[in-house]
Design a protein around this motif. Structure first.
Motif, PDB file in Angstrom:
ATOM      1  N   ASP A  76       0.843  -1.197   0.000  1.00 49.39           N
ATOM      2  CA  ASP A  76       0.000   0.000   0.000  1.00 49.39           C
ATOM      3  C   ASP A  76       0.884   1.256   0.000  1.00 49.39           C
ATOM      4  OD1 ASP A  76      -2.227   1.613   0.230  1.00 49.39           O
ATOM      5  OD2 ASP A  76      -2.742   1.013   2.265  1.00 49.39           O
ATOM      6  N   ASN A  88      -6.062  -6.833  10.243  1.00 50.44           N
ATOM      7  CA  ASN A  88      -7.401  -6.375   9.907  1.00 50.44           C
ATOM      8  C   ASN A  88      -8.246  -7.626   9.685  1.00 50.44           C
ATOM      9  OD1 ASN A  88      -6.770  -3.581   9.907  1.00 50.44           O
ATOM     10  ND2 ASN A  88      -5.849  -3.818   7.895  1.00 50.44           N
ATOM     11  N   ARG A 140     -10.703  -8.125   7.546  1.00 48.70           N
ATOM     12  CA  ARG A 140     -11.457  -7.869   6.308  1.00 48.70           C
ATOM     13  C   ARG A 140     -10.470  -7.683   5.164  1.00 48.70           C
ATOM     14  NH1 ARG A 140      -9.365  -2.985   5.718  1.00 48.70           N
ATOM     15  NH2 ARG A 140      -8.768  -1.960   7.653  1.00 48.70           N
ATOM     16  N   GLY A 169      -8.340  -5.665   2.436  1.00 48.70           N
ATOM     17  CA  GLY A 169      -7.708  -4.343   2.469  1.00 48.70           C
ATOM     18  C   GLY A 169      -8.231  -3.466   1.353  1.00 48.70           C
ATOM     19  N   ASP A 170      -8.169  -2.176   1.587  1.00 47.40           N
ATOM     20  CA  ASP A 170      -8.599  -1.218   0.576  1.00 47.40           C
ATOM     21  C   ASP A 170      -7.480  -0.187   0.457  1.00 47.40           C
ATOM     22  OD1 ASP A 170      -9.977   0.457  -1.081  1.00 47.40           O
ATOM     23  OD2 ASP A 170     -11.753   0.620   0.184  1.00 47.40           O
ATOM     24  N   GLU A 220      -5.764  -2.737  -1.384  1.00 46.21           N
ATOM     25  CA  GLU A 220      -5.063  -3.975  -1.751  1.00 46.21           C
ATOM     26  C   GLU A 220      -5.947  -4.912  -2.580  1.00 46.21           C
ATOM     27  OE1 GLU A 220      -4.825  -2.528   1.171  1.00 46.21           O
ATOM     28  OE2 GLU A 220      -2.815  -2.742   2.004  1.00 46.21           O
TER      29      GLU A 220
HETATM   30  N1  GLY Z   1      -4.958  -0.555   2.986  1.00 43.92           N
HETATM   31  C1  GLY Z   1      -4.984  -0.711   4.379  1.00 43.92           C
HETATM   32  C2  GLY Z   1      -6.284  -1.091   4.933  1.00 43.92           C
HETATM   33  O1  GLY Z   1      -7.180  -1.537   4.237  1.00 43.92           O
HETATM   34  O2  GLY Z   1      -6.453  -0.965   6.135  1.00 43.92           O
END
Ligand code: GLY
Ligand code: AMP
Length: 424
Positions: free
Chosen positions: A212, A285, A287, A289-290, A292
């Protein structure tokens, strides 16, 4: 089958896009979705925390499988609510989502089960935290215990900044009750890698790695954001790193959660730092990734619905999870001013240029239809422009080329996503 996805960001668009490819899926809904998700799913105007409305919708529409995308509903027990309503749902229950929702919990878990992570102490009293800082080594890291949109982490270079940090988190309560307890931990240096995995309670299957870019500006300057771009795989995630993590981190985490009576089914996202002393866990996390997900799922060969089902049924050991031998890069197109002040409501042009077949994808993070049916910007992060390529460099060239297809007022992006590739 009929599938419902809960969420409305770039991550959920990538999940929806992948689910829509499954031949098993005859109807796909997304709540609340966004203007991009509307291309592959029927969007339903229900918020992610409205569990009663979500479960009622799922029952009325005979939904066979619901996938919960974001952290907040998972931490608040969305999966428990669906299960109590007799509905099939993918994600960790509340008692397992705590792996992300409480940093004090996850740090104590790692300590108890010998999973490598930064040395730390937890505090519920600001006085005790301040006293501890007097003799601690600087720089040092302060973390609010609870969910704080990825912003509850303060890297403090000296004692003065650290004391100020305790005030921000515990006294001024900048992140509300997330700061009732804080973790103070050792500052580590090294490259960061994100590793996503499917977990069925017992078995864990690792997806391909990603990296990221959290800071807003080129050269990793500026404020922390939700993520300005990603690439996959990470060339720094070598076979040795993989072997180490398989032995000391991944399965150990799943077993630890089971031993604690908190069986984890869903996605575990391992935020790793590759330090001189070996890989260590920065954070978990519970869940996807955002952003990712926007580079990992376009490289996944399997029907993702098979993976969700195997996690729910506890049959993940029978699945052969495979990724393409290629690379992907995602560049986030944001609204200028993000993550602070920015404007919304500008028409987005050029979306028609994106066709899967060309290896170009546009995942919507913040978009909506205006009163005239035109797609307009509706958030700080607006679009995730992803491209694949045979190599990381090719994928990066393709992704930046694709960013030029899109125009909207106040369009902002980083120009150095994937720069680390050149150092590999
Ligand atoms: N890209 C990091 C997150 O989803 O927490
Ligand atoms: P987290 O939400 O815990 O992943 O923290 C957000 C970001 O802060 C991470 O991606 C790292 O860049 C940084 N960070 C967190 N913990 C540490 C640490 N112990 N040492 C150095 N950097 C850290």
């Amino acid at each position: 089958m009929k599938v419902l996805i809960v969420g409305g960001g770039g991550r959920e668009h990538a999940i929806a896009w992948k689910v829509a490819k499954s031949p098993k899926v005859e109807k796909l809904y997304c709540a609340p979705g966004n203007a991009g998700i509307a291309e592959v799913a029927e969007c339903v105007n229900i918020g992610v925390m409205e569990f009663d409305k979500l479960t009622a919708f799922a029952r009325e529409n005979q939904i066979d499988l619901t996938i919960i995308g974001p952290d907040d509903p998972l931490a608040a027990g969305a999966v428990d609510a669906f299960e109590a309503a007799g509905l099939r749902v993918f994600g960790p229950r509340k008692n397992a989502a705590i792996l992300e929702a409480s940093k004090a919990f996850s740090k104590d878990l790692m300590k108890k089960y010998g999973i490598p992570t930064a040395a730390y102490e937890t505090f519920t009293s600001p006085e005790a935290a301040l006293a501890y800082l007097e003799t601690a080594k600087m720089p040092i890291v302060l973390k609010a215990d609870g969910l704080a949109l990825g912003k509850g982490v303060l890297i403090c270079k000296d004692l003065e900044e650290a004391k100020e940090g305790v005030k921000t988190l515990m006294l001024d309560k900048q992140f509300g009750s997330a700061g009732d307890e804080i973790v103070i931990e050792e500052f580590m240096t090294g490259r960061e890698v994100s590793v996503l995995s499917f977990v069925d309670g017992k078995t864990i299957k690792i997806m391909t790695s990603a990296q990221d870019h959290k800071r807003a500006k080129d050269g990793d300057q500026g404020l922390n954001t939700g993520g300005m771009g990603t690439f996959s795989p990470s060339p720094f995630y070598t076979a040795d790193v993989d072997a180490f993590c398989k032995e000391h981190i991944y399965q150990k985490t799943v077993d630890a959660m089971r031993a604690e009576g908190r069986e984890f089914k869903g996605i575990i996202f391992f935020g790793l730092m590759l330090t001189a002393d070996g890989p260590k866990v920065l954070e978990y996390n519970a869940r996807f990734g955002d952003p990712e997900t926007q580079v990992v799922l376009p490289r996944m060969k399997n029907d993702i619905v098979d993976l969700f089902e195997a996690c729910i049924d506890g049959t993940l050991d029978q699945v052969n999870l495979q990724f393409e031998d290629n690379a992907a890069v995602c560049v986030v197109l944001a609204s200028d001013g993000y993550p602070e002040h920015y404007e919304k409501g500008f028409p987005i042009h050029g979306l028609e240029h994106f066709k899967d077949a060309d290896g170009y994808y546009v995942f919507h993070a913040g978009s909506k239809f205006d009163a005239d049916g035109q797609i307009v910007t509706n958030g700080g992060r607006v679009l995730g422009v992803t491209a694949t390529g045979k190599t990381l460099k090719e994928a990066r060239t393709n992704a930046y080329k694709a960013t030029e297809f899109i125009t909207f007022d106040n369009k902002y992006m980083r120009h150095d996503i994937g720069k680390a590739i050149d150092e590999a």
